[in-house]
Design a protein around this motif. Structure first.
Motif, PDB file in Angstrom:
ATOM      1  N   GLN A  38       0.881  -1.061  -0.074  1.00 30.28           N
ATOM      2  CA  GLN A  38      -0.002   0.058   0.010  1.00 30.28           C
ATOM      3  C   GLN A  38       0.866   1.205  -0.130  1.00 30.28           C
ATOM      4  O   GLN A  38       0.505   2.172   0.680  1.00 30.28           O
ATOM      5  CB  GLN A  38      -0.890   0.007   1.083  1.00 30.28           C
ATOM      6  CG  GLN A  38      -2.006  -0.941   1.002  1.00 30.28           C
ATOM      7  CD  GLN A  38      -1.844  -2.323   1.241  1.00 30.28           C
ATOM      8  OE1 GLN A  38      -0.987  -2.682   2.016  1.00 30.28           O
ATOM      9  NE2 GLN A  38      -2.451  -3.189   0.486  1.00 30.28           N
ATOM     10  N   ALA A  39       1.781   1.069  -0.747  1.00 34.40           N
ATOM     11  CA  ALA A  39       2.869   2.472  -0.816  1.00 34.40           C
ATOM     12  C   ALA A  39       2.659   3.047  -2.426  1.00 34.40           C
ATOM     13  O   ALA A  39       2.887   2.523  -3.273  1.00 34.40           O
ATOM     14  CB  ALA A  39       4.271   1.891  -1.093  1.00 34.40           C
ATOM     15  N   PHE A  40       2.164   4.223  -2.076  1.00 30.97           N
ATOM     16  CA  PHE A  40       1.874   4.976  -3.342  1.00 30.97           C
ATOM     17  C   PHE A  40       2.718   6.468  -3.304  1.00 30.97           C
ATOM     18  O   PHE A  40       2.581   7.011  -2.328  1.00 30.97           O
ATOM     19  CB  PHE A  40       0.150   5.548  -3.382  1.00 30.97           C
ATOM     20  CG  PHE A  40      -0.640   4.218  -3.406  1.00 30.97           C
ATOM     21  CD1 PHE A  40      -1.079   3.603  -4.329  1.00 30.97           C
ATOM     22  CD2 PHE A  40      -1.358   3.884  -2.098  1.00 30.97           C
ATOM     23  CE1 PHE A  40      -1.783   2.242  -4.339  1.00 30.97           C
ATOM     24  CE2 PHE A  40      -2.127   2.677  -1.869  1.00 30.97           C
ATOM     25  CZ  PHE A  40      -2.531   2.068  -3.056  1.00 30.97           C
ATOM     26  N   ASP A  41       3.390   6.421  -4.450  1.00 31.29           N
ATOM     27  CA  ASP A  41       4.251   7.629  -4.483  1.00 31.29           C
ATOM     28  C   ASP A  41       4.565   8.025  -5.833  1.00 31.29           C
ATOM     29  O   ASP A  41       4.115   7.164  -7.133  1.00 31.29           O
ATOM     30  CB  ASP A  41       5.483   7.425  -3.840  1.00 31.29           C
ATOM     31  CG  ASP A  41       6.443   6.335  -4.294  1.00 31.29           C
ATOM     32  OD1 ASP A  41       6.974   6.566  -5.354  1.00 31.29           O
ATOM     33  OD2 ASP A  41       6.606   5.285  -3.592  1.00 31.29           O
ATOM     34  N   LEU A  42       4.605   9.093  -6.203  1.00 29.06           N
ATOM     35  CA  LEU A  42       4.757   9.518  -7.496  1.00 29.06           C
ATOM     36  C   LEU A  42       5.980   9.008  -8.457  1.00 29.06           C
ATOM     37  O   LEU A  42       6.072   9.043  -9.660  1.00 29.06           O
ATOM     38  CB  LEU A  42       4.870  11.167  -7.694  1.00 29.06           C
ATOM     39  CG  LEU A  42       4.729  11.910  -8.881  1.00 29.06           C
ATOM     40  CD1 LEU A  42       3.324  11.525  -9.622  1.00 29.06           C
ATOM     41  CD2 LEU A  42       4.574  13.354  -8.871  1.00 29.06           C
ATOM     42  N   ILE A  43       7.044   8.696  -7.651  1.00 24.92           N
ATOM     43  CA  ILE A  43       8.218   8.285  -8.301  1.00 24.92           C
ATOM     44  C   ILE A  43       7.886   6.915  -9.113  1.00 24.92           C
ATOM     45  O   ILE A  43       8.388   6.548 -10.163  1.00 24.92           O
ATOM     46  CB  ILE A  43       9.470   8.342  -7.587  1.00 24.92           C
ATOM     47  CG1 ILE A  43       9.828   9.635  -7.163  1.00 24.92           C
ATOM     48  CG2 ILE A  43      10.544   7.502  -8.154  1.00 24.92           C
ATOM     49  CD1 ILE A  43      10.973   9.918  -6.468  1.00 24.92           C
ATOM     50  N   THR A  44       7.341   6.033  -8.229  1.00 22.54           N
ATOM     51  CA  THR A  44       6.992   4.614  -8.721  1.00 22.54           C
ATOM     52  C   THR A  44       5.846   4.660  -9.683  1.00 22.54           C
ATOM     53  O   THR A  44       5.933   3.997 -10.772  1.00 22.54           O
ATOM     54  CB  THR A  44       7.194   3.486  -7.717  1.00 22.54           C
ATOM     55  OG1 THR A  44       6.038   4.265  -6.761  1.00 22.54           O
ATOM     56  CG2 THR A  44       8.320   3.433  -7.090  1.00 22.54           C
ATOM     57  N   LEU A  45       4.713   5.268  -9.272  1.00 25.09           N
ATOM     58  CA  LEU A  45       3.554   5.112  -9.950  1.00 25.09           C
ATOM     59  C   LEU A  45       3.409   6.231 -11.322  1.00 25.09           C
ATOM     60  O   LEU A  45       2.693   6.122 -11.982  1.00 25.09           O
ATOM     61  CB  LEU A  45       2.407   5.339  -9.029  1.00 25.09           C
ATOM     62  CG  LEU A  45       2.042   4.275  -8.114  1.00 25.09           C
ATOM     63  CD1 LEU A  45       0.650   4.418  -7.341  1.00 25.09           C
ATOM     64  CD2 LEU A  45       1.731   3.017  -9.017  1.00 25.09           C
TER      65      LEU A  45
END
Length: 135
Positions: A38-45
């Protein structure tokens, strides 16, 4: 007379194919990471819209690609600076361990740097610009 604004070469440049392949791998990892931790961040997504734009040859892809590479560059610089400061304070505590394996930092740094430089190279190349021009 041919219109110079049209892409007459339907073939995808090798560098764009490599970037799409890289983004597919990163997208799979990002989706796995988001669903597992449940890790949502701009760099990966953030790679998912860039991948969609490259595949669809959307006109906004160039801006998104450069913004994404810029975001990665800022993140890479911040993490590198933090690691260098931490290494100055306590060199024994600066290590990266993943599932019991100690990952050497210098090869990891070189790998990440080469990936960021590759993205800038592809994003700023005229072959990518020509590829993204709609037919």
């Amino acid at each position: 007379m041919t219109n110079m604004n049209q892409n007459t070469d339907p073939n995808m440049p090798i560098r764009v194919m490599l970037l799409i392949s890289l983004y597919v791998v990163v997208s799979v990892i990002a989706i796995w990471r988001a669903s597992t931790f449940q890790a949502f961040d701009l760099i990966t997504l953030g790679v998912i819209p860039a991948l969609i734009g490259l595949v669809k040859r959307a006109p906004w892809t160039k801006v998104l690609l450069l913004s994404y590479a810029g975001l990665q560059t800022l993140g890479f610089a911040a993490i590198t600076t933090t690691a260098m400061i931490a290494y100055q304070i306590t060199p024994d505590d600066v290590k990266l361990v993943f599932q019991g394996y100690n990952i050497p930092l210098f090869p990891l740094w070189l790998l990440l740097l080469s990936l960021v430089v590759f993205q800038w190279w592809v994003g700023l190349s005229s072959a990518t610009r020509d590829y993204l021009i709609e037919k």
